[in-house]
Scaffold this motif. Structure first.
Motif, short mmCIF file in Angstrom:
data_model
loop_
_atom_site.label_atom_id
_atom_site.label_comp_id
_atom_site.label_asym_id
_atom_site.label_seq_id
_atom_site.Cartn_x
_atom_site.Cartn_y
_atom_site.Cartn_z
N ALA A 153 25.46 11.30 54.62
CA ALA A 153 24.86 11.67 53.34
C ALA A 153 25.57 10.89 52.23
O ALA A 153 26.81 10.85 52.18
CB ALA A 153 24.99 13.17 53.11
N ARG A 154 24.80 10.25 51.38
CA ARG A 154 25.39 9.34 50.39
C ARG A 154 26.43 10.03 49.51
O ARG A 154 27.52 9.50 49.29
CB ARG A 154 24.28 8.74 49.52
N GLY A 155 26.12 11.23 49.02
CA GLY A 155 27.07 11.93 48.17
C GLY A 155 28.36 12.28 48.90
O GLY A 155 29.45 12.22 48.31
N LEU A 188 23.54 5.10 54.75
CA LEU A 188 23.75 6.10 53.72
C LEU A 188 22.40 6.68 53.34
O LEU A 188 21.49 5.95 52.94
CB LEU A 188 24.43 5.49 52.50
N ILE A 189 22.25 8.00 53.50
CA ILE A 189 20.95 8.62 53.35
C ILE A 189 21.01 9.78 52.36
O ILE A 189 22.08 10.29 52.04
CB ILE A 189 20.42 9.14 54.71
N GLU A 190 19.86 10.18 51.89
CA GLU A 190 19.73 11.39 51.09
C GLU A 190 19.45 12.55 52.03
O GLU A 190 18.97 12.36 53.15
CB GLU A 190 18.61 11.23 50.07
N ARG A 200 15.83 17.91 60.77
CA ARG A 200 16.02 17.39 59.42
C ARG A 200 17.35 17.89 58.84
O ARG A 200 17.90 18.90 59.29
CB ARG A 200 14.88 17.81 58.50
N LEU A 201 17.84 17.15 57.89
CA LEU A 201 19.02 17.57 57.15
C LEU A 201 18.61 18.40 55.94
O LEU A 201 17.50 18.25 55.42
CB LEU A 201 19.83 16.35 56.68
#
Length: 295
Positions: A153-155, A188-190, A200-201
Motif C-alpha cells: 500500500a503506497r501510504g 505500490l498500490i492504493e 480485495r484490500l
C-alpha cells in the motif's frame, strides 16, 4: 469451517466459497504478559478465562499469541499474506531476533513451494508481517518468492520508509522492502487495487497509517484477514483496548470496533494473524461486545 492439515497444528485451512485459505505457523504458540502487547492486565484476562483458557490464555492470565502467515488460493493464483519475521534478521525483542525456523519447509510441506507464489501482500510493514519477503543468499537479501509481485500500500510504504518510531523500522525497510524494490518486483498500490476476483484490500488505518486488511468473498460467504486491527480475542470483549504498538490508538479503536460490528453482522470468518488456537473465529454477542467461537 476450518480443518487441520497433515496431522500438525502448523497448518490449518478454511474454505470460503471457491476460495481456500491456509495458515502456516512460523513460531510455536508463545505466552506473554498481556501488558507487553496490550493496554490491559492479567486480571482482565482472567475475568474472561471461561472462554479464553486454554486456547488463548494460560491459567495464570498470560495471553497466547501465534506468529503466522496465510496463503489464499483464488482465481488460479496463490497469494501470500503477511510473511512473518524471517530468518537471520537482527530484531527487537530478543524473541524475534536472528530466527532460524523451518518456515519455508513448512510452506512446501503444505503444498506451496516458494517459487509457486504469485502475489505477496503485507497488511503493514511491521517486523512480524514482512520478514520473509526476503531471504539471505550469499550475503545478500534477495526476494524469497522470485516469481511473485509484491504489493505494498503506497501510504504504508511511504510511512515505513521514513518511520523513526519503531526500533526495527530502518532494518525492516533495508532488508525486507528495499531488496524487493531493487529487484523490480514491487508494486505500490492504493487500497482499492483489485488483486483477483473475490480478494480485495481495504484500508483499515490506526495500527499504522497505511494498514490494510484482506477481504475475501465467494459463494455468499466472507472472511477477513484482519492484520493487526486486532491482536488477541480479549479485544473482542474489550474493543477499546489497543495494542502498545499503534500509530494512532483512537483511529485504531474506531477501525477495530467497525470491523467487529461488520464481522458479527455478516457472520464472516475473522482470521487475525496473532490469534492462537484455531485462529479463525466467528463472533458471538456478549453484552455490548463479543466473544469468539471457532470457525
Amino acid at each position: 469451517m476450518s480443518e487441520a492439515v497433515a496431522g500438525t497444528d502448523a497448518f490449518r485451512r478454511w474454505t470460503v466459497g471457491d476460495i481456500r485459505i491456509t495458515r502456516i505457523l512460523e513460531l510455536p504458540p508463545m505466552a506473554f504478559d498481556p501488558a507487553d502487547f496490550l493496554q490491559t492486565t492479567r486480571e482482565e484476562v482472567l475475568r474472561r478465562r471461561a472462554w479464553l483458557v486454554p486456547d488463548y490464555a494460560t491459567e495464570a492470565g498470560d495471553i497466547i499469541l501465534h506468529f503466522q502467515a496465510f496463503i489464499i488460493e483464488a482465481g488460479g493464483k496463490r497469494i501470500m499474506v503477511d510473511p512473518c519475521i524471517g530468518n537471520g534478521k537482527p530484531r527487537v525483542p530478543a524473541a524475534l531476533d536472528m530466527l532460524d525456523t523451518p518456515f519455508l519447509q513448512r510452506l512446501e510441506s503444505a503444498g506451496f513451494p516458494r517459487e509457486s507464489i504469485d502475489f505477496v501482500l503485507c497488511t503493514h510493514l511491521h517486523v512480524d508481517h514482512c520478514g520473509w519477503n526476503t531471504m539471505l543468499v550469499d550475503g545478500r537479501w534477495v526476494p524469497t518468492f522470485p516469481n511473485a509481485r509484491y504489493f505494498f500500500a503506497r501510504g504504508e510504504f511511504e510511512h515505513a520508509r521514513v518511520d523513526g518510531s519503531d526500533p526495527n523500522a530502518r532494518a525492516i525497510f533495508e532488508d525486507s522492502v528495499q531488496p524487493i524494490v531493487d529487484a523490480g518486483l514491487a508494486d505500490l498500490i492504493e487500497p482499492d487495487h483489485p488483486i483477483v476476483e473475490g480478494v480485495r484490500l481495504e484500508a483499515t488505518p490506526g495500527h499504522t497509517p497505511g494498514h490494510c486488511s484482506v477481504v475475501i468473498s465467494s459463494g455468499g460467504q466472507q472472511a477477513i484477514l484482519t492484520g493487526d486491527v486486532i491482536h488477541h480475542p480479549i479485544q473482542t470483549s474489550m474493543p477499546d483496548v489497543s495494542s502498545n504498538f499503534c500509530w494512532d490508538g483512537e483511529i485504531g479503536r474506531a477501525t477495530r470496533r467497525a470491523m467487529l460490528e461488520r464481522v458479527a453482522a455478516a457472520r464472516a470468518i475473522m482470521i487475525p494473524p496473532h490469534f492462537a488456537g484455531p485462529t479463525g473465529v466467528y463472533l458471538t454477542p456478549d453484552g455490548e461486545a463479543w466473544r469468539v467461537e471457532e470457525a
